[in-house]
Design an enzyme around this catalytic site. Sequence first.
Site, PDB file in Angstrom:
ATOM      1  N   TYR A 143       0.855  -1.196   0.000  1.00  0.00           N
ATOM      2  CA  TYR A 143       0.000   0.000   0.000  1.00  0.00           C
ATOM      3  C   TYR A 143       0.879   1.230   0.000  1.00  0.00           C
ATOM      4  O   TYR A 143       1.778   1.364   0.832  1.00  0.00           O
ATOM      5  CB  TYR A 143      -0.919   0.008   1.228  1.00  0.00           C
ATOM      6  N   ASP A 235       9.169   2.436   0.913  1.00  0.00           N
ATOM      7  CA  ASP A 235       8.049   3.171   1.495  1.00  0.00           C
ATOM      8  C   ASP A 235       8.007   2.823   2.980  1.00  0.00           C
ATOM      9  O   ASP A 235       7.474   1.784   3.372  1.00  0.00           O
ATOM     10  CB  ASP A 235       6.742   2.797   0.788  1.00  0.00           C
ATOM     11  N   LYS A 264       3.113   9.105   8.958  1.00  0.00           N
ATOM     12  CA  LYS A 264       2.745   8.553  10.260  1.00  0.00           C
ATOM     13  C   LYS A 264       3.647   9.068  11.400  1.00  0.00           C
ATOM     14  O   LYS A 264       3.537  10.220  11.757  1.00  0.00           O
ATOM     15  CB  LYS A 264       2.669   7.034  10.162  1.00  0.00           C
TER      16      LYS A 264
HETATM   17  C1  LIG Z   1      -0.412   4.820   5.514  1.00  0.00           C
HETATM   18  C2  LIG Z   1       0.501   4.509   4.381  1.00  0.00           C
HETATM   19  C3  LIG Z   1       0.561   5.316   3.235  1.00  0.00           C
HETATM   20  C4  LIG Z   1      -0.385   6.467   3.025  1.00  0.00           C
HETATM   21  O1  LIG Z   1      -0.206   7.481   3.943  1.00  0.00           O
HETATM   22  P1  LIG Z   1      -1.398   8.530   4.168  1.00  0.00           P
HETATM   23  O2  LIG Z   1      -0.836   9.517   5.150  1.00  0.00           O
HETATM   24  O3  LIG Z   1      -2.569   7.757   4.663  1.00  0.00           O
HETATM   25  O4  LIG Z   1      -1.663   9.161   2.839  1.00  0.00           O
HETATM   26  C5  LIG Z   1       1.510   5.027   2.273  1.00  0.00           C
HETATM   27  N1  LIG Z   1       2.357   3.992   2.414  1.00  0.00           N
HETATM   28  C6  LIG Z   1       2.317   3.196   3.483  1.00  0.00           C
HETATM   29  C7  LIG Z   1       3.308   2.075   3.611  1.00  0.00           C
HETATM   30  C8  LIG Z   1       1.383   3.418   4.497  1.00  0.00           C
HETATM   31  O5  LIG Z   1       1.332   2.595   5.550  1.00  0.00           O
END
Ligand SMILES: *Cc1c(COP(=O)(O)O)cnc(C)c1O
Length: 424
Positions: A143, A235, A264
């Site tokens: 994701y 990521d 985050k």
């Molecule tokens: C949460 C998440 C995102 C997206 O971040 P948002 O602040 O919700 O846009 C992207 N990559 C990873 C791995 C995530 O856990």
Amino acid sequence: MNDDNSRALYDRALSVMPGGVNSAVRAAIEPYPFFVQKGDRGHVIDADGNRYIDWVMGLGPLLLGHNLPESVQAGIQQNASEGPMYGTPTEIEVDLAEFVVRHVPSVEKIRFVNSGTEATTSAVRLARGYTGRNKIIVNQGGYHGAQDSTLVEGDVESVAPSSAGVPQSVAEHTIPVPFNDEDAVREAFEKHGDDIAAVMTEPILANYGIVDPDDGYHDFLREITDEHGSLLIFDEVITGFRVGGLGCAQSEFGVTPDLTTFGKVIGGGFPVGALGGRAEIMEQLAPSGPVFQAGTFSGHPVTMAAGLETLQFAAANNVYDHVNTLGDQLRSGLADIVADQAPEYTVAGTDSMFKVIFTRDGEAPKNAADVKNAETDRWRRVFWGQMKAQEVFLSQNQFECQFVSYGHTEADVEETLEAYKHAL
Ligand SMILES: *Cc1c(COP(=O)(O)O)cnc(C)c1O
């Protein structure tokens, strides 16, 4: 358990917000989610006064729990009351940038944005701009936020948008491969090698159950991207400043990507994202380079203060020891319960992340397909509610990760293990 107020609020919300929520996964709880009134250390209290042990922690950002230490509060308050923002730089952006550059191996320069989605979107554009290539390889079940380039499904042979509104012509630049599958990556490079701008991967699949990389998988990705002149993007929106402490997951795995995305934890509970990496690549961003990137709220002083004070607090206190120790206690306690009551299930996670995957064969999942094949309906429709009834708040479905915070205690762990014993 009374939920009249949550029901009434959801009723109102449904009239004015699609699905009654501002982020899709929040509506995964049926028939409706509970509305939170406030947090208290490792707990939340809902609109009807029910108290839960909270292992969701905002879906990842709240490393310190709901009660922020005084230094974090002070930084937030000061920057909120003095500004709150200016459209011109502030010192605190430089402070947080220096902190990240000092601690994260791959980051020589960093740009702050406002969400993880914005970070990965910008990272993909930057990789394309830097390499002059179009395609990116991502993992099935990985994701990277709500961005067009990664909302795709399929494999090396054929790809399609996984959301309405994403053009097929956009999806065609993305190549999804199974996590931990070196052959699929080799095949993608054989077919499209000179047009692959980047491989983008979560170091640990943390939005689809929790799936660990096989030994050497990231080394392999590092080598094959180097060989073909493509970039490796980690990521670390979830794993950043959670796995591997202040060095992030890349320090744990000993693999240095070209670019890293953050979100985050790095904003201390406020909206944030960031991308960082080798100076030579980062300098391609506007205004020093030709890849456009900008944001009215980027580097927002309140967020920067929350992030900096959170990370400095973690550096000066035993935050990672605390959360990782409780994480170990949870995972080993859960492993015992699972062995006893549901040997076909698997306990996943590391550091302060944990999840019981309702696998059917007791085998730790290797990729997204393994997690998808688990008893996902039992998890969401039966198990989640049984945990809630015992005042334990777990993430909304089988796929979302759960997090330990500095606000949690051994008593929270023990109560939670008891609840699992009853619910599994
Ligand atoms: C949460 C998440 C995102 C997206 O971040 P948002 O602040 O919700 O846009 C992207 N990559 C990873 C791995 C995530 O856990």
